[in-house]
Design an enzyme around this catalytic site. Structure first.
Site, short mmCIF file in Angstrom:
data_model
loop_
_atom_site.label_atom_id
_atom_site.label_comp_id
_atom_site.label_asym_id
_atom_site.label_seq_id
_atom_site.Cartn_x
_atom_site.Cartn_y
_atom_site.Cartn_z
N ASP A 13 -4.40 -6.08 0.31
CA ASP A 13 -4.70 -4.99 1.24
C ASP A 13 -3.71 -3.84 1.18
O ASP A 13 -3.48 -3.15 2.17
CB ASP A 13 -4.80 -5.53 2.69
N LYS A 16 -5.60 -0.82 -2.74
CA LYS A 16 -6.03 -0.76 -4.14
C LYS A 16 -7.34 0.00 -4.28
O LYS A 16 -7.51 0.81 -5.20
CB LYS A 16 -6.19 -2.19 -4.70
N GLY A 40 -11.51 -7.20 -0.14
CA GLY A 40 -12.20 -6.14 0.59
C GLY A 40 -11.47 -4.85 0.27
O GLY A 40 -10.34 -4.67 0.70
N HIS A 41 -12.06 -4.01 -0.56
CA HIS A 41 -11.39 -2.78 -1.00
C HIS A 41 -12.08 -1.59 -0.33
O HIS A 41 -13.25 -1.32 -0.58
CB HIS A 41 -11.45 -2.67 -2.53
N GLN A 222 -6.46 -8.94 -4.39
CA GLN A 222 -5.35 -9.63 -3.71
C GLN A 222 -4.02 -8.97 -4.09
O GLN A 222 -4.00 -7.79 -4.38
CB GLN A 222 -5.35 -11.14 -4.04
P1 GDP Z 1 -7.21 -3.12 -0.64
O1 GDP Z 1 -7.74 -4.49 -0.41
O2 GDP Z 1 -5.91 -3.16 -1.36
O3 GDP Z 1 -8.18 -2.21 -1.30
O4 GDP Z 1 -6.89 -2.52 0.80
P2 GDP Z 1 -7.85 -2.61 2.09
O5 GDP Z 1 -8.98 -1.68 1.91
O6 GDP Z 1 -8.17 -4.01 2.42
O7 GDP Z 1 -6.85 -2.13 3.22
C1 GDP Z 1 -6.22 -0.89 3.17
C2 GDP Z 1 -6.60 -0.11 4.44
O8 GDP Z 1 -5.75 0.98 4.60
C3 GDP Z 1 -8.00 0.45 4.39
O9 GDP Z 1 -8.54 0.49 5.68
C4 GDP Z 1 -7.77 1.86 3.85
O10 GDP Z 1 -8.78 2.76 4.23
C5 GDP Z 1 -6.48 2.21 4.53
N1 GDP Z 1 -5.59 3.13 3.80
C6 GDP Z 1 -5.39 3.23 2.46
N2 GDP Z 1 -4.40 4.11 2.18
C7 GDP Z 1 -3.97 4.57 3.38
C8 GDP Z 1 -2.93 5.48 3.76
O11 GDP Z 1 -2.19 6.01 2.95
N3 GDP Z 1 -2.77 5.68 5.10
C9 GDP Z 1 -3.55 5.08 6.05
N4 GDP Z 1 -3.32 5.35 7.32
N5 GDP Z 1 -4.53 4.21 5.70
C10 GDP Z 1 -4.72 3.96 4.40
P1 IMO Z 2 -7.75 -7.78 -1.26
O1 IMO Z 2 -8.26 -7.67 -2.68
C1 IMO Z 2 -5.54 -10.07 1.71
C2 IMO Z 2 -5.75 -14.43 1.41
C3 IMO Z 2 -6.46 -15.18 2.51
C4 IMO Z 2 -5.71 -16.48 2.50
C5 IMO Z 2 -5.45 -16.71 1.02
C6 IMO Z 2 -6.46 -17.59 0.33
O2 IMO Z 2 -8.62 -7.10 -0.27
O3 IMO Z 2 -6.32 -7.35 -1.18
P2 IMO Z 2 -8.98 -17.33 -0.43
O4 IMO Z 2 -10.19 -16.87 0.34
O5 IMO Z 2 -8.67 -16.52 -1.62
O6 IMO Z 2 -9.03 -18.79 -0.71
O7 IMO Z 2 -7.76 -17.14 0.61
O8 IMO Z 2 -5.47 -15.42 0.42
N1 IMO Z 2 -6.54 -13.37 0.75
C7 IMO Z 2 -6.35 -12.07 0.95
N2 IMO Z 2 -5.50 -11.41 1.78
N3 IMO Z 2 -6.33 -9.37 0.88
C8 IMO Z 2 -7.16 -10.00 0.03
O9 IMO Z 2 -7.86 -9.35 -0.93
C9 IMO Z 2 -7.23 -11.42 0.06
N4 IMO Z 2 -7.94 -12.35 -0.60
C10 IMO Z 2 -7.49 -13.54 -0.18
O10 IMO Z 2 -6.34 -14.49 3.74
O11 IMO Z 2 -4.46 -16.33 3.13
MG MG Z 3 -8.42 -5.68 1.17
#
Ligand code: GDP
Ligand code: IMO
Ligand code: MG
Length: 420
Positions: A13, A16, A40-41, A222
């Site tokens: 998270d 990416k 979840g991207h 991840q």
């Molecule tokens: P990912 O799994 O690495 O793609 O990240 P996620 O989408 O799960 O979580 C990142 C969260 O931060 C999302 O809700 C993005 O919209 C948000 N986000 C990304 N870059 C920024 C930033 O620079 N500032 C803020 N405030 N939010 C951001």
């Molecule tokens: P993105 O790509 C954050 C965490 C789960 C749990 C552990 C194992 O959005 O960054 P799993 O379902 O893979 O067996 O869970 O890994 N986890 C993540 N945490 N971002 C993710 O993906 C994750 N994918 C798995 O919360 O601790």
């Molecule tokens: Mg994510």
């Protein structure tokens, strides 16, 4: 040409999805190499927000081919839902996505095993996203899995039934009630939907594209601290989230890896169980969660929050060979008076700069404090306009890690991105 890699350096998270969507503008090919719908991207642009689970984050860029590599595990139901959602927004998904025949399928019974296994662990559960990831990779390495290419075989249903029977036997060890047929009809329908896509030999496709001088961007899921080998085992996911995973998950040689970019948040988050040395269980932690909207993009769970951990960051940089850093979400700390960064761990009274083998070991972070910048960063577009206190924080991280921060993200939108 080479494969440039973008991957998360923390517990996932990091942002990416946002960065891959931004960078995809300059890449004719984007490829996901591991993980599955546990990811979840999030992408924000033109007042719209999308969350991708299986589909690479270059899918909204016209002219970019998006490859789902062999290292990915696919739940056809979730894949279909994602496709339908983005298709209604005008994206021609069948043109833009190709899927490796060697990617493994998540069966409905894999999800049941995931849930049963977690329930049996009680308080020591991993905190899995319950998407069936662990059981699917177990079947892959255990040589029982079903692959995307198998759906084209005449005996696919027979093989599906046989793996399902194995799962029913396996589930006998758990005291867990389930309905084995739940989701099955929907899953089989989604398999038919999957047949409408270009199912390819991904390794030939990617190596061919590289030979034609096409730049490829590999998108990690991840983060490094969730890597099955180098993460905080056993509180990890079941794939290689580190750079080596791009080779095995796409079928490219290490000599074909180009620039490795590592993404990190200006603080830390973690969702699920496991060690988190700099975790803040106080008001500051709550503020990071509230201001950063730190709730899981896949499960909606509140994310645990804490200060940036340079010991863990340097470890992830080392494992991945990171040559440039991308710093996200600094804007979340815009109102903070003080910002702390862990520069070492106290382990049994002695200071260490290394991540200990026993991730349960009690480590106490050693912190350095920084003065907050107390300015709104979200509208800044030029490096020269960034506040002095903020740049002090940036330069300190660069000095400690020895790696330049090339991109600074100051908000979720595509446009809130500063290139240095
Ligand atoms: P990912 O799994 O690495 O793609 O990240 P996620 O989408 O799960 O979580 C990142 C969260 O931060 C999302 O809700 C993005 O919209 C948000 N986000 C990304 N870059 C920024 C930033 O620079 N500032 C803020 N405030 N939010 C951001
Ligand atoms: P993105 O790509 C954050 C965490 C789960 C749990 C552990 C194992 O959005 O960054 P799993 O379902 O893979 O067996 O869970 O890994 N986890 C993540 N945490 N971002 C993710 O993906 C994750 N994918 C798995 O919360 O601790
Ligand atoms: Mg994510």
């Amino acid at each position: 040409m080479k494969v440039d890699v973008v991957l998360g350096l923390q517990w996932g998270d990091e942002g990416k999805g946002k960065i891959v969507d931004v960078l995809a503008k300059g890449y004719p090919v984007v490829a996901r190499f591991q993980g599955g719908p546990n990811a979840g991207h999030s992408l924000h642009f033109e007042d719209k927000k999308f969350v991708l689970h299986t589909i690479p984050s270059g899918v909204f860029r016209k002219g970019t081919l998006n490859i789902i590599g062999n290292g990915v595990v696919i739940d056809p139901i979730i894949f279909r839902e994602e496709c339908l959602q983005i298709e209604t927004n005008g994206v021609p998904v069948r043109e833009r996505i190709q899927i490796s025949k060697k990617a493994h399928l998540i069966l409905p019974s894999h999800r049941i095993i995931d849930a049963a296994s977690e329930a049996s662990k009680g308080a020591s559960k991993i905190g899995s996203t319950l998407k069936g990831i662990g059981p699917t990779y177990m079947d892959k390495t255990g040589r029982n899995g079903l692959r995307v290419g198998d759906i084209l075989a005449d005996n696919f249903l027979e093989r599906f039934g046989s793996l399902k029977s194995k799962h029913i036997s396996f589930l006998k060890q758990f005291d867990y009630t389930y309905d084995i047929n739940e989701r099955e009809a929907e899953w089989l329908e989604a398999i038919e939907y999957l047949k409408g896509f270009n199912l390819v030999d991904g390794e030939y496709l990617i190596n061919g594209l590289l030979a034609e001088n096409k730049r490829v961007l590999a998108e990690g899921a991840q983060g490094s601290l969730l890597d099955v080998d180098f993460g905080s085992y056993p509180f990890v996911t079941s794939s290689t989230t580190t750079c080596a995973g791009a080779c095995t998950g796409l079928g490219v040689s290490p000599s074909k890896i180009g620039v490795v970019s590592g993404i990190f948040k200006a603080y830390c988050t973690r969702v699920g169980s496991g060690p988190f040395p700099t975790e803040l269980n106080d008001h500051t932690g709550e503020e990071l969660r509230r201001l950063g909207f730190e709730f899981g993009a896949t499960t909606g769970r509140p994310r645990r929050t804490g200060w940036l951990d340079l010991v863990a960051l340097k470890y992830a940089i080392m494992i991945n060979g990171v040559e440039q850093l991308i710093m996200m979400k600094s804007d979340v700390m815009d109102t903070f008076d003080t910002i702390k960064v862990a520069t070492g761990y106290l382990v049994d009274g002695a200071e260490s700069n290394e991540v200990p083998f026993d991730t349960f070991a009690e480590v106490e972070p050693v912190y350095k404090e920084f003065k907050g910048w107390k300015r709104d960063l979200t509208k800044i577009t030029e490096e020269s306009d960034l506040p002095f206190e903020f740049m002090t924080y940036v330069r300190f991280i660069e000095k400690e890690t020895g790696v330049p921060i090339k991109i600074i993200s100051v908000g979720p939108d595509r446009d809130q991105t500063i290139f240095r």
